[in-house]
Scaffold this motif. Sequence first.
Motif, PDB file in Angstrom:
ATOM      1  N   GLY A  65      -6.472  44.010 -16.068  1.00 46.84           N
ATOM      2  CA  GLY A  65      -6.680  44.393 -17.588  1.00 46.84           C
ATOM      3  C   GLY A  65      -5.528  43.522 -18.395  1.00 46.84           C
ATOM      4  N   SER A  66      -4.892  42.554 -17.464  1.00 55.19           N
ATOM      5  CA  SER A  66      -3.863  41.869 -18.277  1.00 55.19           C
ATOM      6  C   SER A  66      -4.683  40.323 -18.611  1.00 55.19           C
ATOM      7  N   ARG A  67      -3.965  39.731 -19.360  1.00 52.51           N
ATOM      8  CA  ARG A  67      -4.696  38.274 -19.653  1.00 52.51           C
ATOM      9  C   ARG A  67      -3.753  37.048 -19.354  1.00 52.51           C
ATOM     10  N   ILE A  68      -4.330  35.964 -19.197  1.00 51.21           N
ATOM     11  CA  ILE A  68      -3.163  34.966 -18.609  1.00 51.21           C
ATOM     12  C   ILE A  68      -3.603  33.603 -19.042  1.00 51.21           C
ATOM     13  N   LEU A  69      -2.568  32.977 -19.629  1.00 49.20           N
ATOM     14  CA  LEU A  69      -2.837  31.530 -20.338  1.00 49.20           C
ATOM     15  C   LEU A  69      -3.321  30.483 -19.128  1.00 49.20           C
ATOM     16  N   SER A  70      -4.549  30.150 -19.298  1.00 50.07           N
ATOM     17  CA  SER A  70      -5.089  29.325 -18.585  1.00 50.07           C
ATOM     18  C   SER A  70      -5.189  27.792 -18.532  1.00 50.07           C
ATOM     19  N   VAL A  71      -4.741  26.899 -17.903  1.00 47.28           N
ATOM     20  CA  VAL A  71      -4.674  25.674 -18.172  1.00 47.28           C
ATOM     21  C   VAL A  71      -5.319  24.648 -17.063  1.00 47.28           C
ATOM     22  N   GLY A  72      -5.911  23.491 -17.652  1.00 48.75           N
ATOM     23  CA  GLY A  72      -6.563  22.807 -16.788  1.00 48.75           C
ATOM     24  C   GLY A  72      -6.394  21.347 -17.167  1.00 48.75           C
ATOM     25  N   MET A  73      -6.316  20.404 -16.288  1.00 40.26           N
ATOM     26  CA  MET A  73      -6.090  18.891 -16.297  1.00 40.26           C
ATOM     27  C   MET A  73      -7.515  18.379 -15.892  1.00 40.26           C
ATOM     28  N   LEU A  74      -7.195  17.214 -15.418  1.00 42.15           N
ATOM     29  CA  LEU A  74      -8.703  16.321 -14.834  1.00 42.15           C
ATOM     30  C   LEU A  74      -8.425  15.998 -13.411  1.00 42.15           C
ATOM     31  N   GLY A  75      -9.673  16.059 -12.841  1.00 45.94           N
ATOM     32  CA  GLY A  75      -9.676  15.669 -11.562  1.00 45.94           C
ATOM     33  C   GLY A  75      -9.705  16.655 -10.426  1.00 45.94           C
ATOM     34  N   CYS A  76     -10.300  16.186  -9.148  1.00 46.86           N
ATOM     35  CA  CYS A  76     -10.544  17.059  -8.180  1.00 46.86           C
ATOM     36  C   CYS A  76     -10.712  16.178  -6.638  1.00 46.86           C
ATOM     37  N   ASN A  77     -10.251  16.856  -5.538  1.00 44.73           N
ATOM     38  CA  ASN A  77     -10.172  16.032  -4.412  1.00 44.73           C
ATOM     39  C   ASN A  77     -11.457  16.428  -3.590  1.00 44.73           C
ATOM     40  N   LEU A  78     -12.471  17.431  -4.255  1.00 51.75           N
ATOM     41  CA  LEU A  78     -13.682  17.711  -3.609  1.00 51.75           C
ATOM     42  C   LEU A  78     -14.841  17.102  -4.501  1.00 51.75           C
ATOM     43  N   HIS A  79     -16.124  17.166  -4.299  1.00 50.28           N
ATOM     44  CA  HIS A  79     -17.026  16.772  -4.963  1.00 50.28           C
ATOM     45  C   HIS A  79     -18.464  17.547  -4.547  1.00 50.28           C
ATOM     46  N   CYS A  80     -17.960  19.002  -5.186  1.00 50.94           N
ATOM     47  CA  CYS A  80     -19.102  19.757  -5.185  1.00 50.94           C
ATOM     48  C   CYS A  80     -20.235  19.427  -6.000  1.00 50.94           C
ATOM     49  N   PRO A  81     -21.414  19.467  -5.483  1.00 46.08           N
ATOM     50  CA  PRO A  81     -22.634  18.927  -6.292  1.00 46.08           C
ATOM     51  C   PRO A  81     -23.030  20.095  -7.309  1.00 46.08           C
ATOM     52  N   PHE A  82     -22.407  21.140  -7.272  1.00 47.91           N
ATOM     53  CA  PHE A  82     -22.696  22.220  -8.095  1.00 47.91           C
ATOM     54  C   PHE A  82     -21.615  22.468  -9.244  1.00 47.91           C
ATOM     55  N   CYS A  83     -20.706  21.699  -9.233  1.00 51.05           N
ATOM     56  CA  CYS A  83     -19.295  22.095 -10.010  1.00 51.05           C
ATOM     57  C   CYS A  83     -19.615  22.459 -11.395  1.00 51.05           C
ATOM     58  N   MET A 119       0.853  -1.400   0.016  1.00 51.24           N
ATOM     59  CA  MET A 119      -0.076   0.070   0.078  1.00 51.24           C
ATOM     60  C   MET A 119       0.769   1.188  -0.183  1.00 51.24           C
ATOM     61  N   ALA A 120       0.151   2.285  -0.850  1.00 47.70           N
ATOM     62  CA  ALA A 120       1.090   3.499  -0.803  1.00 47.70           C
ATOM     63  C   ALA A 120       0.352   4.569  -0.222  1.00 47.70           C
ATOM     64  N   ARG A 121       0.810   5.535   0.478  1.00 49.65           N
ATOM     65  CA  ARG A 121      -0.177   6.704   1.011  1.00 49.65           C
ATOM     66  C   ARG A 121      -0.012   8.117   0.241  1.00 49.65           C
ATOM     67  N   CYS A 122      -0.868   8.653  -0.063  1.00 49.11           N
ATOM     68  CA  CYS A 122      -1.006   9.988  -0.914  1.00 49.11           C
ATOM     69  C   CYS A 122      -0.985  10.998   0.513  1.00 49.11           C
ATOM     70  N   ASP A 123       0.165  11.990   0.326  1.00 45.76           N
ATOM     71  CA  ASP A 123      -0.049  13.052   1.527  1.00 45.76           C
ATOM     72  C   ASP A 123      -0.585  14.355   0.901  1.00 45.76           C
ATOM     73  N   VAL A 124      -1.154  14.368  -0.138  1.00 41.69           N
ATOM     74  CA  VAL A 124      -1.724  15.511  -0.916  1.00 41.69           C
ATOM     75  C   VAL A 124      -2.681  16.288   0.091  1.00 41.69           C
ATOM     76  N   CYS A 125      -4.030  15.309   0.466  1.00 39.54           N
ATOM     77  CA  CYS A 125      -5.003  16.167   1.125  1.00 39.54           C
ATOM     78  C   CYS A 125      -5.545  15.216   2.233  1.00 39.54           C
ATOM     79  N   PHE A 126      -6.468  15.776   2.983  1.00 40.76           N
ATOM     80  CA  PHE A 126      -7.095  15.429   4.036  1.00 40.76           C
ATOM     81  C   PHE A 126      -7.361  13.767   4.085  1.00 40.76           C
ATOM     82  N   ARG A 127      -7.613  13.409   3.072  1.00 38.31           N
ATOM     83  CA  ARG A 127      -8.120  11.949   2.965  1.00 38.31           C
ATOM     84  C   ARG A 127      -6.900  11.046   3.350  1.00 38.31           C
ATOM     85  N   HIS A 128      -5.668  11.222   2.953  1.00 42.22           N
ATOM     86  CA  HIS A 128      -4.282  10.660   3.164  1.00 42.22           C
ATOM     87  C   HIS A 128      -4.745   9.131   2.518  1.00 42.22           C
TER      88      HIS A 128
END
Length: 285
Positions: A58-76, A1-10
Amino acid sequence: MARCDVCFRHCELRDGQTGPCGARAAEGGEVRPVYYGKVSALALDPIEKKPLAMFHPGSRILSVGMLGCNLHCPFCQNHEIAQRGGGEFPADTRDLSPAMLAEMAEGCRDLGNIGVAYTYNEPLVCWEYVHDTAKLVHEKGMLNVMVTNGCAELGILEKLLPYIDAMNIDLKGFTDRYYSEILGGDRKMVMDFIREAAKHCHVELTTLVVPGENDSEEEMRELSQWIAGLPEVSGGRQGREIPLHISRFFPRYHMAGKKPTDVKKIYSLVDIARENLLYVYPGNC
Ligand code: SF4
Ligand code: SF4
């Protein structure tokens, strides 16, 4: 087993198993990001759309997304990418290495681009890609913005802080019940994340007001008081100078049957937050 230390779920994961964020999986006894360099969304957005009101307006920014989220907001509103993943590689993602993305950002300079924003899904579930890209973007003399739910360990934040110039962090409500029962998150983890991030970079916060869930005057009073009381804020500022965006909910995803937030409700909560904070912005009104 490996443990993920990114969020509260561990999460403790067996080899080949993916965590509930859909974006981290165990492999060879270690937990790794599944979608490193797999880009699901890319756009040159106005900085105000992040939303950031007081960072290079007034500026612009190159915006990038990947996949996944550790929350599950019902309104996402980005559920098509944020609630997708699970180790699959959808055909509509494209491969973009950190070096390619940084070069692309530089190539858009003439169009008003100031750098890269990590947004749309939850960037922290693939923080390694954010880290590696942000470093290269800095080397080109450009800026990095992270738009996040703030639901991660401080150890992860520490690794990113040297390269992140601004963040918009969700403070989605101010009750443990809302965070744990409705969003599948952890309010204390988010508060700790905000407190630490605000010490080191420009931070703005966003609260999406969902009717009947987090829309009471008491909750907004407590939330804004807590922000105002933050003791240490970057740039010699005070907690009451942290901008707060109070946004209107629109029916989406599992909450498609609910009514949008009344505009008057947003403005009354803005007035309450202004009792404690200097910069409060209504959003989606
Ligand atoms: S980031 Fe994903 S795998 Fe890691 S602890 Fe959180 S939910 Fe689990
Ligand atoms: S935190 Fe953001 S991306 Fe994740 S489920 Fe909630 S609204 Fe969607």
